[in-house]
Design a protein around this motif. Structure first.
Motif, PDB file in Angstrom:
ATOM      1  N   THR A  43       0.833  -1.210   0.000  1.00  0.00           N
ATOM      2  CA  THR A  43       0.000   0.000   0.000  1.00  0.00           C
ATOM      3  C   THR A  43       0.863   1.254   0.000  1.00  0.00           C
ATOM      4  OG1 THR A  43      -0.184   0.146   2.419  1.00  0.00           O
ATOM      5  CG2 THR A  43      -1.821  -1.213   1.264  1.00  0.00           C
ATOM      6  N   LEU A  44       2.158   1.110   0.367  1.00  0.00           N
ATOM      7  CA  LEU A  44       3.059   2.263   0.463  1.00  0.00           C
ATOM      8  C   LEU A  44       4.208   2.219  -0.527  1.00  0.00           C
ATOM      9  CD1 LEU A  44       3.427   2.711   4.344  1.00  0.00           C
ATOM     10  CD2 LEU A  44       1.731   3.730   2.814  1.00  0.00           C
ATOM     11  N   ILE A  45       4.644   1.024  -0.936  1.00  0.00           N
ATOM     12  CA  ILE A  45       5.794   0.921  -1.835  1.00  0.00           C
ATOM     13  C   ILE A  45       5.338   0.474  -3.219  1.00  0.00           C
ATOM     14  CG2 ILE A  45       7.405   0.473   0.050  1.00  0.00           C
ATOM     15  CD1 ILE A  45       7.379  -2.483  -0.667  1.00  0.00           C
ATOM     16  N   ALA A  46       6.186   0.723  -4.204  1.00  0.00           N
ATOM     17  CA  ALA A  46       5.825   0.476  -5.603  1.00  0.00           C
ATOM     18  C   ALA A  46       5.435  -0.973  -5.823  1.00  0.00           C
ATOM     19  CB  ALA A  46       7.004   0.847  -6.506  1.00  0.00           C
TER      20      ALA A  46
ATOM     21  N   PRO B  50      -9.132   1.176   0.777  1.00  0.00           N
ATOM     22  CA  PRO B  50      -7.753   1.584   0.484  1.00  0.00           C
ATOM     23  C   PRO B  50      -7.219   2.622   1.464  1.00  0.00           C
ATOM     24  CG  PRO B  50      -9.295   2.419  -1.172  1.00  0.00           C
ATOM     25  CD  PRO B  50     -10.043   1.442  -0.349  1.00  0.00           C
ATOM     26  N   GLU B  51      -8.053   3.575   1.851  1.00  0.00           N
ATOM     27  CA  GLU B  51      -7.573   4.606   2.787  1.00  0.00           C
ATOM     28  C   GLU B  51      -7.285   4.007   4.156  1.00  0.00           C
ATOM     29  OE1 GLU B  51     -10.329   7.807   2.879  1.00  0.00           O
ATOM     30  OE2 GLU B  51     -10.081   8.309   0.749  1.00  0.00           O
ATOM     31  N   GLY B  52      -8.131   3.089   4.595  1.00  0.00           N
ATOM     32  CA  GLY B  52      -7.904   2.468   5.890  1.00  0.00           C
ATOM     33  C   GLY B  52      -6.655   1.603   5.892  1.00  0.00           C
TER      34      GLY B  52
ATOM     35  N   ASP C  57      -2.831   3.801  -8.174  1.00  0.00           N
ATOM     36  CA  ASP C  57      -4.047   3.577  -7.392  1.00  0.00           C
ATOM     37  C   ASP C  57      -4.293   2.075  -7.201  1.00  0.00           C
ATOM     38  OD1 ASP C  57      -4.563   6.284  -7.226  1.00  0.00           O
ATOM     39  OD2 ASP C  57      -5.787   6.300  -9.059  1.00  0.00           O
ATOM     40  N   PHE C  58      -5.082   1.757  -6.190  1.00  0.00           N
ATOM     41  CA  PHE C  58      -5.477   0.368  -5.962  1.00  0.00           C
ATOM     42  C   PHE C  58      -6.828   0.352  -5.264  1.00  0.00           C
ATOM     43  CE2 PHE C  58      -2.946   1.737  -2.362  1.00  0.00           C
ATOM     44  CZ  PHE C  58      -3.645   1.276  -1.257  1.00  0.00           C
TER      45      PHE C  58
END
Length: 955
Positions: free
Chosen positions: A254-257, A355-357, A467-468
């Motif tokens: 969620t944070l890295i490529a 995704p935000e959580g 995005d995901f």
């Protein structure tokens, strides 16, 4: 009055669990015995089971006890486990299971008693949950397609290795594995590579830049926590015709490529930290995602989207179910299961948080790791750079720090004498940071101030910018109310054992009692890391040792490994044991495995994976294995004979008379006998394979011993062997042995072993035998009642079947065009899951009722089958049209039967309510018959776009 007949003892006997597990009561049993023509259960047993294999003495197990007593016993065992704060990591992380998911998925029989979604129309809910899982994994990894889960990260990595081998352009036989890969994954890779003559090269990442290999496996972030840029390495591997496999972490992604953005071809990992407890190693849902080019070679199950007969979107298992094992001896994998229940939990965790959580959880975890690293560095401790959640601390006295940590009830990862690892997760608190820092002599007075002064530790060039989880399903159900209703809506679409009998031949869908399930979610079992010190898992040791002893007694073997986490893994472990045994005796040239042509597809697939050559033997006109053909092949390959794999009772549901003779033939020619334990439910307490000449079996705890199927997983497939094979069972992590690990955790899916322990403990020796006898009685009752309507294809001695019967519909198709599949779909209109369709014989239904089904439920199924036969007869007689009849158009949805226009030649009422009882309680399938051909031609394996539903509504 004797003690055995005292009034008190009689009263206590009825409090035992046996009567709760077994469906029919004494009066119903007597009635059923009259129908099948026998005076007692013992007489029926004698008529079915050959005397040559029958056990002479009862099982040497304790007597049955009540649920209350059993729960008290296992509670005392659980309390011997010590739950420390875990910072070990190495692929397993603390997580908060949202209570709404805990109660309504993991503890809900609508989810855990469901079966594999082979019958698409009654599996739409669980398949939607699985396609959410596939979308989650594909989105986060940056891949084009993902499967519906694999057994664990280690075995998923091994599957990635073999996928790369058959898909890469490179002709090299070398597979490079980074030394940053988790050690338990490396152990499984070693086991799987050796029989296939794949050469593993383990080294620093830089070596992969120049090594000629068909593929590489990288860990991202690696086992030491570091996040490396692998784009140049991936380009170099691709230039030489190799493929890049990556083991990754969903929360980190969620944070890295995403690996797909820098060149990965295959991505695997474990979804455990998405709401699934440690459980001492499992069950957890691994994942595999890959580029679209490799989808037809990808192992395991894949959920896809098709359309139903009314043109609406509908889910199904796609690409011929994507189970490599159906290719038999040409298979590249024996995978025939997934970890559905755990994949559903992980997918719902993502739906709930969105995704935000997920980013919030990942950001908080990373910030705590960065803060702890800053505190340690201020105290002069060396910490590696570029990490997500795991710190690699070097140049310390690891033993001394571990001793302090243990005194504080904290577990760290000890890498070697001078370094250790600290993995944080969503359960980590501020107080944990203070306590962890103190172990190194660092003092944290103000976390907020340290936070403000500390930069992130993720490499700037590898931050995620794609995005995901943009689909509405991941952006809608964030309140508990909404998620609860969403999960309920999915469960309502499906048929599980909480609604109906699931009469699947060879799959033994029996009662998974609530008392058996309760201990699974106790923290003393759920919150133990698989690599926790042995002193903290004494309860698990007692449970595992006790269950092994129970299984040894039930089977007649001498030793058991509980490591295999599926039946196919158990097969593989058993064949590896045979292979290693021959090698230890200087007979490593033995490589021929005889397998009857009626065997389950995993048998030849497992043999192939062990480097054996499969020789298929014949079956006779009665479905029995051809003993003379076995003898001929045993003589022909005498010098090379390694083993025979057979199923007993047979795949076609009878006790074959010659089993002892077959064992003798194989042994005379130096081979070993492998008995598939799929049908052990017809043997427990009656006969023991280890006593009639068999050398090894796998057992399906998710069949005979009550672990629920969970929609197609979890499973447990222990490997049981005679003493001469015991040294060749899979070794445990860090242990010694000639055969390596077959699963990533030493005891596989340990957290669900309490289920089987509870079952055996509550049933006792008497209950286990009675369960077997009732399984035999129920199957013969169905066969006898249906005898005037359907031919039972195979019977054994005295015209009886074992625990299942095969109904032959081929003559009916010849006469009417109505197929076994039509009957299976029509059963949905009666609220039944279909029996096993077209296995082991095409055009048949194999029915296994199990001992748990009551006479009422058996009769309900029989009534449905008789009504269906009447409908077929009406087609025969011209009263129903050969094409336009309720069987060819089944199942019927509520939308179809309530539509303003009814165009069929048969009445609506016959379509909807073929029996009067259905007017009182009716299951409505959410979709009409699913178009399999359309789904294979138009492969789509991610969440259905919302527009598709809008178009349907407008239509």
């Amino acid at each position: 009055m004797s003690q055995n007949s005292s009034p008190l003892r009689e009263l206590e006997h009825h409090d035992a669990f046996i009567a709760r597990h077994i469906g029919p009561n004494d009066a119903e049993i007597a009635q059923m015995l009259r129908v099948v023509g026998h005076d007692s259960l013992e007489a029926l047993t004698d008529a079915i089971v050959p005397a040559s294999i029958k056990s002479a003495t009862p099982l040497a197990l304790p007597a049955a006890i009540s649920e209350v007593e059993a729960l008290a016993k296992i509670r005392a065992i659980a309390q011997k486990n010590q739950v420390f704060r875990s910072f070990i990591g190495q692929g397993y992380y603390g997580t908060h299971t949202p209570n709404v998911i805990l109660r309504n998925i993991l503890e809900n029989p609508a989810w855990y008693t469901a079966y594999t979604p082979y019958q698409a129309e009654i599996s739409q809910g669980r398949m939607e949950a699985l396609i959410n899982f596939q979308t989650l994994c594909a989105d986060l990894t940056g891949m084009e397609i993902a499967n519906a889960s694999l057994l664990d990260e280690g075995t998923a990595a091994a599957e990635a290795m073999t996928l790369a081998k058959r898909s890469a352009k490179s002709k090299s036989n070398v597979f490079f594995v980074s030394n940053g890969v988790h050690p338990q994954t490396l152990e499984v890779l070693r086991t799987r590579a050796e029989p296939l003559d794949i050469e593993l090269h383990i080294g620093d990442d830089a070596e992969a830049m120049h090594l000629d290999s068909f593929g590489v496996l990288l860990q991202y972030p690696n086992t030491f926590g570091q996040v490396h840029d692998y784009k140049a390495l991936a380009d170099a591997v691709h230039a030489r015709g190799g493929l890049v496999a990556v083991a990754s972490d969903l929360l980190a992604l969620t944070l890295i490529a995403a690996p797909g953005t820098w060149g990965a071809d295959i991505v695997v990992g474990n979804s455990q930290r998405f709401g699934v407890p440690f459980g001492f190693g499992g069950p957890h849902a691994a994942f595999m995602a890959c580029r679209d080019a490799y989808k037809r070679s990808m192992p395991g199950r894949l959920i896809g989207v098709s359309v139903d007969a009314e043109g609406r979107p509908a889910y199904r298992l796609t690409l011929q179910t994507r189970e490599q094992h159906i290719r038999r001896e040409k298979a590249t994998s024996n995978i025939c299961t997934a970890q559905v229940l755990l994949a559903v939990m992980a997918s719902m965790y993502a739906v709930y948080h969105g995704p935000e959580g997920l980013v919030r959880i990942a950001r908080r975890t990373h910030r705590l790791a960065a803060i702890l690293a800053a505190a340690l560095r201020q105290a002069g401790v060396t910490v590696g750079p570029d990490f997500f959640d795991t710190l690699h601390v070097v140049d310390v006295d690891a033993a001394a720090i571990h001793a302090q940590a243990e005194a504080a009830r904290i577990n760290l990862r000890r890498i070697d004498g001078r370094s250790l690892g600290i993995s944080l997760d969503e359960t980590t608190t501020r107080a944990d940071i203070v306590a962890l820092a103190a172990l190194f002599g660092a003092k944290v007075d103000d976390i907020d101030a340290l936070d403000a002064a500390t930069a992130d530790a993720l490499p700037a060039g590898l931050l995620r910018n794609t995005d995901f989880l943009t689909h509405p399903v991941f952006n809608t159900h964030h309140s508990e109310h909404e998620l609860l209703r969403y999960m309920r809506s999915l469960a309502d679409k499906d048929l599980a054992m909480d609604r109906t009998m699931i009469p699947l031949g060879s799959c033994t869908m029996k009662l998974n009692a609530t008392a058996e399930m309760i201990p699974v979610t106790w923290p003393e079992f759920g919150n133990i890391h698989p690599l926790a010190p042995a002193s903290q898992a004494l309860g698990y040791k007692q449970l595992i040792d006790g269950l092994e002893e129970m299984l040894v007694e039930c089977t007649g073997y001498d030793a058991v490994s509980l490591q295999p986490n599926s039946g196919a893994q158990g097969e593989y472990a058993g064949l590896l044991a045979i292979r290693a045994y021959h090698r230890a005796r200087g007979e490593g040239h033995r490589d021929i495995c005889l397998i009857p042509d009626s065997a389950h597809g995993t048998n030849p697939a497992s043999a192939q994976m062990c480097g054996m050559t499969v020789v298929v033997t014949k079956t006779d006109a009665n479905g029995n294995v051809d003993v003379e053909d076995i003898r001929r092949n045993a003589e022909k390959y005498s010098d090379r004979l390694a083993a025979i794999m057979m199923t007993y009772p047979s795949t076609h549901g009878v006790f074959e008379e010659e089993v002892v003779e077959i064992c003798e033939i194989i042994h005379q020619h130096g081979g070993q006998v492998y008995t598939d334990g799929a049908n052990m439910n017809a043997l427990v307490g009656v006969a023991k394979p280890g006593k009639w000449g068999s050398d090894v079996s796998h057992l399906n705890l998710h069949k005979t011993f009550c672990i629920p199927h969970g929609g197609g997983g979890p499973g447990v497939g222990p490997c049981a062997v005679k003493s001469h094979l015991a040294p060749f069972l899979p070794k445990t992590f860090g242990g010694e042995g000639d055969v390596g690990m077959v699963s990533a955790a030493s005891f596989g899916s340990a957290s669900i072993l309490p289920i089987s322990w509870m079952y055996v403990t509550m049933m006792g020796h008497e209950g286990l035998r009675r369960a077997t006898q009732l399984a035999l009685l129920n199957a013969n009752y169905i066969a006898k009642r249906l005898e005037p309507h359907y031919e039972t294809l195979y019977t054994g001695r005295n015209g009886l079947v074992a625990h299942e019967c095969i109904l032959d519909l081929r003559p009916l198709k010849d006469a009417t065009g109505i197929s076994a599949e039509d009957v299976a779909k029509r059963l949905i209109d009666f609220g039944f899951h279909a029996p096993t369709l077209s296995f082991p014989v095409a055009g048949t239904l194999m029915v296994e009722p199990t001992e748990s089904e009551s006479l009422h439920e058996l009769d309900r199924f029989i009534d449905a089958m008789i009504q269906i036969r009447d409908e077929i007869r009406a087609v025969e007689e011209g009263k129903l049209d050969r094409e336009d009849n309720p069987l060819r158009h089944a199942p019927h949805t509520a939308v179809a039967v309530s539509a303003s226009e009814w165009t069929h030649a048969y009445p609506r009422e016959l379509a909807a309510f073929p029996l009067p009882s259905l007017k009182l309680q009716k299951y409505w399938p959410p979709v009409a018959r699913v178009d399999n051909v359309y789904g294979d031609k138009n492969v789509m394996c991610a969440c259905i776009p919302v527009d598709a539903y809008k178009e349907d509504a407008e239509a």
